[in-house]
Design a protein around this motif. Structure first.
Motif, PDB file in Angstrom:
ATOM      1  N   PHE A  36      39.671  29.127 -81.881  1.00 12.97           N
ATOM      2  CA  PHE A  36      41.254  28.073 -79.914  1.00 12.97           C
ATOM      3  C   PHE A  36      40.899  30.103 -79.400  1.00 12.97           C
ATOM      4  N   SER A  37      41.239  30.140 -79.748  1.00 14.90           N
ATOM      5  CA  SER A  37      42.360  32.381 -79.081  1.00 14.90           C
ATOM      6  C   SER A  37      40.507  32.190 -77.820  1.00 14.90           C
ATOM      7  N   ILE A  38      39.471  32.745 -79.194  1.00 15.29           N
ATOM      8  CA  ILE A  38      38.420  32.875 -78.201  1.00 15.29           C
ATOM      9  C   ILE A  38      37.428  31.409 -77.385  1.00 15.29           C
ATOM     10  N   CYS A  39      38.068  30.266 -77.990  1.00 11.17           N
ATOM     11  CA  CYS A  39      37.458  29.159 -77.097  1.00 11.17           C
ATOM     12  C   CYS A  39      38.598  29.894 -75.491  1.00 11.17           C
ATOM     13  N   PHE A  40      39.405  30.194 -75.786  1.00  4.01           N
ATOM     14  CA  PHE A  40      40.346  29.597 -74.277  1.00  4.01           C
ATOM     15  C   PHE A  40      40.200  31.446 -73.644  1.00  4.01           C
ATOM     16  N   ILE A  41      39.990  32.304 -74.522  1.00  3.49           N
ATOM     17  CA  ILE A  41      39.242  33.251 -73.687  1.00  3.49           C
ATOM     18  C   ILE A  41      37.848  33.595 -72.655  1.00  3.49           C
ATOM     19  N   GLY A  42      37.668  32.356 -73.665  1.00  3.45           N
ATOM     20  CA  GLY A  42      35.780  31.972 -73.003  1.00  3.45           C
ATOM     21  C   GLY A  42      35.902  30.834 -71.713  1.00  3.45           C
ATOM     22  N   SER A  43      36.845  30.318 -72.239  1.00  2.00           N
ATOM     23  CA  SER A  43      37.197  29.006 -71.256  1.00  2.00           C
ATOM     24  C   SER A  43      37.202  29.850 -70.204  1.00  2.00           C
ATOM     25  N   PHE A  44      38.015  30.586 -69.526  1.00  9.18           N
ATOM     26  CA  PHE A  44      38.918  30.970 -68.198  1.00  9.18           C
ATOM     27  C   PHE A  44      38.448  31.677 -67.746  1.00  9.18           C
ATOM     28  N   LEU A  77      31.022  26.734 -70.410  1.00  6.31           N
ATOM     29  CA  LEU A  77      32.441  25.719 -70.469  1.00  6.31           C
ATOM     30  C   LEU A  77      32.362  24.831 -71.618  1.00  6.31           C
ATOM     31  N   PHE A  78      31.324  23.947 -71.473  1.00  5.31           N
ATOM     32  CA  PHE A  78      31.447  22.799 -71.414  1.00  5.31           C
ATOM     33  C   PHE A  78      31.729  22.808 -73.340  1.00  5.31           C
ATOM     34  N   MET A  79      30.605  24.247 -74.264  1.00  2.00           N
ATOM     35  CA  MET A  79      31.155  24.440 -75.309  1.00  2.00           C
ATOM     36  C   MET A  79      32.909  25.091 -75.238  1.00  2.00           C
ATOM     37  N   CYS A  80      32.863  25.335 -75.205  1.00  2.00           N
ATOM     38  CA  CYS A  80      34.034  26.865 -75.355  1.00  2.00           C
ATOM     39  C   CYS A  80      35.658  25.331 -74.866  1.00  2.00           C
ATOM     40  N   LEU A  81      34.965  24.100 -74.011  1.00  2.00           N
ATOM     41  CA  LEU A  81      36.521  22.920 -74.043  1.00  2.00           C
ATOM     42  C   LEU A  81      36.438  21.447 -75.163  1.00  2.00           C
ATOM     43  N   TYR A 108      27.731  10.310 -83.442  1.00  2.00           N
ATOM     44  CA  TYR A 108      28.474  10.605 -82.158  1.00  2.00           C
ATOM     45  C   TYR A 108      28.628  12.059 -82.062  1.00  2.00           C
ATOM     46  N   VAL A 109      29.309  12.486 -82.540  1.00  2.00           N
ATOM     47  CA  VAL A 109      29.112  13.358 -82.370  1.00  2.00           C
ATOM     48  C   VAL A 109      29.255  15.067 -82.624  1.00  2.00           C
ATOM     49  N   HIS A 110      27.493  14.300 -83.846  1.00  2.00           N
ATOM     50  CA  HIS A 110      26.828  15.751 -83.885  1.00  2.00           C
ATOM     51  C   HIS A 110      25.731  15.654 -82.483  1.00  2.00           C
ATOM     52  N   VAL A 111      25.746  15.201 -81.884  1.00  2.00           N
ATOM     53  CA  VAL A 111      24.522  14.392 -80.704  1.00  2.00           C
ATOM     54  C   VAL A 111      25.311  15.220 -79.298  1.00  2.00           C
ATOM     55  N   PHE A 112      26.334  15.276 -79.253  1.00  2.00           N
ATOM     56  CA  PHE A 112      27.249  15.931 -77.923  1.00  2.00           C
ATOM     57  C   PHE A 112      26.979  17.559 -78.740  1.00  2.00           C
ATOM     58  N   TYR A 113      27.268  17.733 -80.070  1.00  2.00           N
ATOM     59  CA  TYR A 113      27.549  19.071 -80.569  1.00  2.00           C
ATOM     60  C   TYR A 113      26.084  19.592 -80.572  1.00  2.00           C
ATOM     61  N   ASN A 114      24.856  19.216 -81.265  1.00  2.20           N
ATOM     62  CA  ASN A 114      23.432  19.588 -81.111  1.00  2.20           C
ATOM     63  C   ASN A 114      23.032  19.680 -80.087  1.00  2.20           C
ATOM     64  N   VAL A 115      23.238  18.633 -79.706  1.00  2.00           N
ATOM     65  CA  VAL A 115      22.629  18.958 -77.361  1.00  2.00           C
ATOM     66  C   VAL A 115      22.918  20.036 -77.317  1.00  2.00           C
ATOM     67  N   GLY A 116      24.599  19.983 -77.259  1.00  2.00           N
ATOM     68  CA  GLY A 116      24.551  21.372 -76.520  1.00  2.00           C
ATOM     69  C   GLY A 116      24.515  22.741 -76.767  1.00  2.00           C
ATOM     70  N   TRP A 117      24.744  22.892 -77.743  1.00  2.00           N
ATOM     71  CA  TRP A 117      23.805  24.143 -78.303  1.00  2.00           C
ATOM     72  C   TRP A 117      22.357  24.089 -78.096  1.00  2.00           C
ATOM     73  N   ILE A 118      21.807  23.611 -78.041  1.00  2.00           N
ATOM     74  CA  ILE A 118      20.300  23.035 -77.994  1.00  2.00           C
ATOM     75  C   ILE A 118      19.871  23.556 -76.774  1.00  2.00           C
ATOM     76  N   ALA A 119      20.430  22.271 -75.276  1.00  2.00           N
ATOM     77  CA  ALA A 119      20.500  23.095 -73.941  1.00  2.00           C
ATOM     78  C   ALA A 119      21.288  24.496 -73.341  1.00  2.00           C
ATOM     79  N   LEU A 120      21.698  25.171 -73.885  1.00  2.00           N
ATOM     80  CA  LEU A 120      22.715  26.265 -73.847  1.00  2.00           C
ATOM     81  C   LEU A 120      21.763  27.214 -73.850  1.00  2.00           C
ATOM     82  N   SER A 121      20.198  26.769 -74.708  1.00  2.00           N
ATOM     83  CA  SER A 121      19.442  27.765 -75.766  1.00  2.00           C
ATOM     84  C   SER A 121      18.350  27.950 -74.400  1.00  2.00           C
TER      85      SER A 121
END
Length: 182
Positions: A36-44, A77-81, A108-121
């Motif tokens: 959570f700390s890394i996500c907060f710093i990354g989001s900022f 940002l989407f990944m961090c938030l 449904y969670v799997h779709v958004f989680y993995n699509v985010g990673w694939i889109a990021l790559s």
């Protein structure tokens, strides 16, 4: 994630997770706090970069690289938030025996989680292609990185992600299995 897990397996999973040793419980708490700390710093940091790259009037016309960087940072940002918090929440809920989330939600969670990673790559790959064109073909850079080409480079990572993840998530190709790590 297994979509056909029986109630008996669910009870066994809950019992095994509630029997965490004190060291494992401390390790899990530390992981959640650090995540959570890394996500907060990354989001900022991502919000700051988005503010810098946000298109404004009065500036010169943004180049294609500008749009690709904005897209890349928006995905981060989407990944961090969203993604990291959902993952940590699922781990904490399963660990403390709160298996109130039906397995069908994992699809449904799997779709958004993995699509985010694939889109990021793929967005990162689009940035690399843009830089290769700029370095090795500087005279053709304007025509090879037109607005329409950059829009394709923004949309393509998402299309690839959904095309790869949706068939697996909904059982059209293969399946997912819930692995218990000890």
């Amino acid at each position: 994630m297994n979509f056909s897990r029986s109630a008996n397996n669910s009870n066994n999973l809950t019992a095994s997770l509630q029997q965490l040793s004190e060291a494992r419980a401390v390790e899990l708490h530390a992981w959640i706090i650090v995540a959570f700390s890394i996500c907060f710093i990354g989001s900022f940091n991502n919000v700051l970069v988005l503010l810098v790259t946000w298109p404004r009037s009065g500036r010169r016309k943004p180049v294609g690289l500008h749009m690709l960087i904005f897209h890349f940072i928006a995905i981060n940002l989407f990944m961090c938030l969203v993604n990291h918090h959902v993952r940590s929440g699922f781990v904490a809920a399963k660990t403390y025996g709160h298996i109130l989330i039906p397995d069908s939600v994992c699809r449904y969670v799997h779709v958004f989680y993995n699509v985010g990673w694939i889109a990021l790559s793929w967005a990162e790959a689009a940035l690399a292609v843009n830089r290769i064109i700029a370095i090795f073909f500087p005279h053709q850079y304007r025509e090879w990185t037109s607005k329409s080409v950059n829009l394709v480079m923004v949309a393509l990572p998402w299309l690839i992600g959904f095309a790869l993840v949706l068939p697996v998530s909904f059982g059209l190709v293969g399946g997912m299995v819930n692995l218990i790590l000890k």
